[in-house]
Write a protein that holds these residues in place. Structure first.
Motif, short mmCIF file in Angstrom:
data_model
loop_
_atom_site.label_atom_id
_atom_site.label_comp_id
_atom_site.label_asym_id
_atom_site.label_seq_id
_atom_site.Cartn_x
_atom_site.Cartn_y
_atom_site.Cartn_z
N ALA A 131 0.85 -1.19 0.00
CA ALA A 131 0.00 0.00 0.00
C ALA A 131 0.89 1.24 0.00
O ALA A 131 2.02 1.21 0.49
CB ALA A 131 -0.92 0.01 1.22
N LYS A 132 0.37 2.32 -0.56
CA LYS A 132 1.06 3.60 -0.52
C LYS A 132 0.09 4.63 0.07
O LYS A 132 -1.07 4.71 -0.33
CB LYS A 132 1.51 4.04 -1.92
N VAL A 133 0.61 5.40 1.02
CA VAL A 133 -0.20 6.39 1.73
C VAL A 133 0.47 7.76 1.59
O VAL A 133 1.63 7.93 1.97
CB VAL A 133 -0.33 6.03 3.23
N ALA A 134 -0.26 8.72 1.01
CA ALA A 134 0.26 10.09 0.87
C ALA A 134 -0.25 10.92 2.05
O ALA A 134 -1.45 10.98 2.30
CB ALA A 134 -0.21 10.70 -0.44
N VAL A 181 5.96 12.40 -7.59
CA VAL A 181 6.23 11.14 -8.31
C VAL A 181 7.52 10.51 -7.79
O VAL A 181 7.59 9.29 -7.60
CB VAL A 181 6.32 11.39 -9.82
N LYS A 182 8.54 11.33 -7.57
CA LYS A 182 9.81 10.80 -7.03
C LYS A 182 9.59 10.15 -5.67
O LYS A 182 10.14 9.08 -5.38
CB LYS A 182 10.85 11.91 -6.94
N SER A 225 2.12 3.67 -7.73
CA SER A 225 2.52 5.07 -7.92
C SER A 225 1.62 5.75 -8.93
O SER A 225 1.25 6.92 -8.76
CB SER A 225 3.99 5.14 -8.37
N ALA A 226 1.28 5.04 -10.00
CA ALA A 226 0.38 5.60 -11.01
C ALA A 226 -1.00 5.85 -10.41
O ALA A 226 -1.64 6.88 -10.67
CB ALA A 226 0.28 4.65 -12.20
#
Length: 326
Positions: A131-134, A181-182, A225-226
């Motif tokens: 999972a990715k969390v911003a 994005v980086k 990421s997309a």
């Protein structure tokens, strides 16, 4: 006697109806909240869960993490996903794969999120895998990533354990897309980024030794990421990109009206093939190559003629070296 039995039946029916209404209202207000329950029955497609008051809740198997394994009597933590009425019976469905479940777990573990100092901007998941969390902090003195991870990873580790080992990447939110994005593609080091705002495509250039990290296992890193950025992300190896540019230049200089310098300029501005060139506008070529309209029309005409005679099934040079996700 018949009158008493009829009155009793009517009273029982009314009480059950009121209890159903009360249950529906109670859980309708709890949609998005985490609850704990006990596994009461295990069916083929779902688990029957009992809450603290003995109410029956449904946890569908497709809303469980792949590595979840429950047996009767186990305690389960899940989020209330939806509440429906079926034939006047309330149906409460739970979920452990919904992104809001991860958001609520973060709120429980990170006091700064609960207090509103840190905000979860977006969550994307492949339940059970990654999972990715911003996150963003409203207080410049607080590092949102460090606060969510905790000392030696203690805060995020509790969530990882709850999600059966799901890897969680905490990413600092940024309004500047290239920076975001980086951060989203970490731990890979990015060499350079170019963006196509019209088509919402990002080309990310990485060194060869960073290619596997940027793509991730089974493409998870680039795919998430997309999803996090909302743009299509192309991962391109720096060495392969140079090969692609060289092939493109060699392809374009086959046209009599172009020399090597002109082909280099066109490739640098996104005209990688004669197909791209045939669709160019006259104004674009006059501006890029500093030629008159007549010369630009000749170049486009030659490119169009080359397209008609070429095998259209032939791939764009280097296309097989680009990893895309959207």
């Amino acid at each position: 006697r018949r009158a008493v039995l009829a009155a009793r039946q009517a009273l029982v029916s009314k009480i059950m109806e009121l209890e159903k209404d009360e249950l529906y209202r109670k859980y309708r207000d709890k949609v998005g909240d985490i609850i704990n329950g006990e596994v009461y029955q295990i069916w083929k497609r779902e688990f029957l869960i009992l809450d603290d008051e003995g109410n029956e809740l449904i946890l569908p198997r497709n809303e469980t993490i792949r590595s979840d394994f429950f047996k009767k009597g186990d305690t389960v933590r899940a989020i209330v996903k939806e509440v429906d009425l079926r034939n006047n019976n309330p149906i409460i469905r739970l979920s452990r794969t919904d992104s809001n479940f991860l958001a609520k777990l973060l709120e429980l573990e990170v006091p700064e999120i609960y207090d509103g100092v840190i905000v979860v901007k977006k969550i994307v998941r492949q339940p059970g895998d990654r999972a990715k969390v911003a996150v963003e902090s409203y207080d410049d003195r607080i590092d949102p990533v460090g606060a969510c991870v905790g000392m030696k990873g203690s805060r995020v580790q509790n969530i990882v354990n709850e999600l059966q080992g799901e890897k969680i990447d905490i990413v600092r939110w940024s309004e500047e897309l290239s920076v975001f994005v980086k951060a989203a593609l970490a731990p890979a080091d990015i060499t350079s980024i170019s963006m196509n705002n019209d088509e919402k495509i990002i080309d990310v250039i990485v060194e060869d030794d960073q290619l596997a990290l940027a793509i991730g296992r089974r493409g998870q890193n680039v795919r998430l990421s997309a999803m996090l950025t909302g743009w299509k992300v192309n991962i391109i190896s720096k060495d392969k990109l140079q090969e692609r540019v060289t092939k493109s230049v060699e392809s374009l200089i086959q046209l009599e009206s172009l020399n090597d310098a002109s082909a280099q300029i066109l490739v640098q501005n996104g005209f990688m093939t004669v197909i791209d060139l045939s669709a160019a506008e006259v104004e674009e070529l006059t501006s890029l190559l500093v030629v008159d309209e007549e010369k630009a029309k000749v170049i486009i005409a030659e490119a169009s003629k080359a397209v008609e005679s070429m095998d259209l099934s032939e791939e764009t040079p280097g296309d097989d070296e680009i990893i895309s996700a959207s």
